[in-house]
Scaffold this active site. Sequence first.
Site, mmCIF file in Angstrom:
data_model
loop_
_atom_site.group_PDB
_atom_site.id
_atom_site.type_symbol
_atom_site.label_atom_id
_atom_site.label_comp_id
_atom_site.label_asym_id
_atom_site.label_seq_id
_atom_site.Cartn_x
_atom_site.Cartn_y
_atom_site.Cartn_z
ATOM 1 N N GLY A 1 2.627 1.572 10.967
ATOM 2 C CA GLY A 1 3.574 2.678 10.858
ATOM 3 C C GLY A 1 4.353 2.955 12.136
ATOM 4 O O GLY A 1 5.014 3.989 12.254
ATOM 5 N N GLY B 1 2.712 -1.465 4.363
ATOM 6 C CA GLY B 1 2.682 -0.028 4.086
ATOM 7 C C GLY B 1 4.085 0.469 3.809
ATOM 8 O O GLY B 1 4.630 0.284 2.716
ATOM 9 N N GLY B 2 4.712 1.072 4.829
ATOM 10 C CA GLY B 2 6.018 1.721 4.680
ATOM 11 C C GLY B 2 7.058 0.908 3.916
ATOM 12 O O GLY B 2 7.723 1.438 3.013
ATOM 13 N N GLU C 1 -5.429 -5.606 10.816
ATOM 14 C CA GLU C 1 -4.361 -4.624 10.979
ATOM 15 C C GLU C 1 -4.526 -3.914 12.321
ATOM 16 O O GLU C 1 -5.255 -2.920 12.414
ATOM 17 C CB GLU C 1 -4.443 -3.586 9.864
ATOM 18 C CG GLU C 1 -4.200 -4.144 8.490
ATOM 19 C CD GLU C 1 -3.606 -3.088 7.577
ATOM 20 O OE1 GLU C 1 -2.474 -3.276 7.152
ATOM 21 O OE2 GLU C 1 -4.269 -2.074 7.321
ATOM 22 N N ASN D 1 0.854 -1.191 0.000
ATOM 23 C CA ASN D 1 0.000 0.000 0.000
ATOM 24 C C ASN D 1 0.887 1.238 0.000
ATOM 25 O O ASN D 1 1.510 1.562 1.010
ATOM 26 C CB ASN D 1 -0.892 -0.037 1.256
ATOM 27 C CG ASN D 1 -1.773 1.192 1.382
ATOM 28 O OD1 ASN D 1 -1.838 2.024 0.483
ATOM 29 N ND2 ASN D 1 -2.451 1.313 2.504
ATOM 30 N N TRP D 2 0.938 1.913 -1.148
ATOM 31 C CA TRP D 2 1.841 3.061 -1.281
ATOM 32 C C TRP D 2 1.242 4.324 -0.644
ATOM 33 O O TRP D 2 1.887 5.356 -0.597
ATOM 34 C CB TRP D 2 2.168 3.307 -2.759
ATOM 35 C CG TRP D 2 2.987 2.215 -3.385
ATOM 36 C CD1 TRP D 2 3.616 1.188 -2.736
ATOM 37 C CD2 TRP D 2 3.266 2.037 -4.782
ATOM 38 N NE1 TRP D 2 4.278 0.389 -3.649
ATOM 39 C CE2 TRP D 2 4.077 0.879 -4.908
ATOM 40 C CE3 TRP D 2 2.916 2.727 -5.943
ATOM 41 C CZ2 TRP D 2 4.529 0.416 -6.134
ATOM 42 C CZ3 TRP D 2 3.373 2.275 -7.178
ATOM 43 C CH2 TRP D 2 4.173 1.121 -7.276
ATOM 44 N N LYS D 3 0.013 4.230 -0.220
ATOM 45 C CA LYS D 3 -0.689 5.358 0.417
ATOM 46 C C LYS D 3 -0.516 6.638 -0.428
ATOM 47 O O LYS D 3 -0.553 6.567 -1.642
ATOM 48 C CB LYS D 3 -0.199 5.535 1.859
ATOM 49 C CG LYS D 3 -0.267 4.236 2.669
ATOM 50 C CD LYS D 3 -0.104 4.451 4.138
ATOM 51 C CE LYS D 3 -0.121 3.091 4.849
ATOM 52 N NZ LYS D 3 -0.090 3.205 6.285
ATOM 53 N N GLU E 1 -6.713 4.231 8.419
ATOM 54 C CA GLU E 1 -6.552 5.678 8.161
ATOM 55 C C GLU E 1 -7.851 6.274 7.621
ATOM 56 O O GLU E 1 -8.172 7.431 7.894
ATOM 57 C CB GLU E 1 -5.359 5.909 7.215
ATOM 58 C CG GLU E 1 -4.043 5.725 7.960
ATOM 59 C CD GLU E 1 -2.890 5.187 7.139
ATOM 60 O OE1 GLU E 1 -2.930 5.253 5.894
ATOM 61 O OE2 GLU E 1 -1.930 4.665 7.758
ATOM 62 N N HIS F 1 -9.657 0.869 5.581
ATOM 63 C CA HIS F 1 -8.314 0.985 6.161
ATOM 64 C C HIS F 1 -8.406 1.887 7.396
ATOM 65 O O HIS F 1 -9.182 2.836 7.424
ATOM 66 C CB HIS F 1 -7.344 1.568 5.130
ATOM 67 C CG HIS F 1 -5.927 1.555 5.604
ATOM 68 N ND1 HIS F 1 -5.421 2.495 6.468
ATOM 69 C CD2 HIS F 1 -4.908 0.674 5.367
ATOM 70 C CE1 HIS F 1 -4.152 2.211 6.738
ATOM 71 N NE2 HIS F 1 -3.819 1.108 6.077
ATOM 72 N N SER G 1 3.542 -2.784 10.135
ATOM 73 C CA SER G 1 5.012 -2.722 10.264
ATOM 74 C C SER G 1 5.729 -3.989 9.813
ATOM 75 O O SER G 1 6.738 -4.382 10.412
ATOM 76 C CB SER G 1 5.404 -2.367 11.700
ATOM 77 O OG SER G 1 4.930 -1.079 12.036
HETATM 78 C C1 PEP Z 1 -0.918 -0.205 6.493
HETATM 79 O O1 PEP Z 1 -1.116 0.989 6.624
HETATM 80 O O2 PEP Z 1 -1.755 -0.932 5.950
HETATM 81 C C2 PEP Z 1 0.336 -0.738 6.999
HETATM 82 C C3 PEP Z 1 0.390 -2.018 7.266
HETATM 83 O O3 PEP Z 1 1.362 0.145 7.189
HETATM 84 P P1 PEP Z 1 2.832 -0.176 7.750
HETATM 85 O O4 PEP Z 1 3.319 -1.416 7.072
HETATM 86 O O5 PEP Z 1 3.638 1.035 7.396
HETATM 87 O O6 PEP Z 1 2.687 -0.365 9.217
#
Ligand code: PEP
Length: 260
Positions: free
Chosen positions: A174, A235-236, A168, A11-13, A98, A96, A214
Amino acid sequence: MAKRKKIVMGNWKMNLTVPESTVLLEKLKKEMPGNVSSEVVLLPTFVDIYRAAEEAKGTKLLLGAQNVAEEEKGAYTGEVSILALKGFVKYVLVGHSERRNIFGENDKVVAKKAEIVVRHDMVPVICIGETLHEREDGLSKVVTLSQLEASCKHLTGEEIAESVIAYEPVWAIGTGQVCDEKEAEKMAADIRGLIHSLYGEKAAEKVRILYGGSVTGKSAKEMKAAKNIDGLLVGGASLDHKEFTAIVKNYSSEISVKKG
Ligand code: PEP
């Protein structure tokens, strides 16, 4: 238990411009092994989906969207409809954390979004999970399962079977704090158990459950042991082609020739 195809999603957000994601996709096309056992799915921003879909043609990389409007069409300035996504993505994230926590989307909205995705023959990735506060209050399971039930309420058992649920925990997103494999597996088993009691055995055996929060190359390897977890939502770490490729390799089981 039925064999479920594994998935690793990146997920490049809202982190990349179109030129930046062009570079990232180019690198991934070169580095990603061609025959991993997992589906590899990239989630660019809306403005980049058309281009990314063109670029991913002929590769094993699949695309998803990070969100979708709950209505199909009409006067909804700034929204992106499911009709606009058709033909370009296979998966659509709904709910999600967010979207829930920053943009105020509740289970009712998430349920409508999951429904519209399914009705248009795409696959919803329904995100659920507790906040740190809820975890500290011992409410992780109650919160997560109640989000699940409410977010899926317009779907039939057959539709759930084809859907993806992403567990999640918000405290792990994050933050660099990964939920350990045993705890994630326990929640995934509870999620599958609820699907079983609401929709029956077939749906429970087929639905795919992802872990997100993460994830790194190292934790991806550990998550492989969790039998109720069928994939990872990243994500990141998905913004770094080397780390994301390591996640895919470490999580997937069949790797032989390299592409490119
Ligand atoms: C996400 O936002 O779906 C996610 C898993 O982010 P991260 O891997 O950065 O924690």
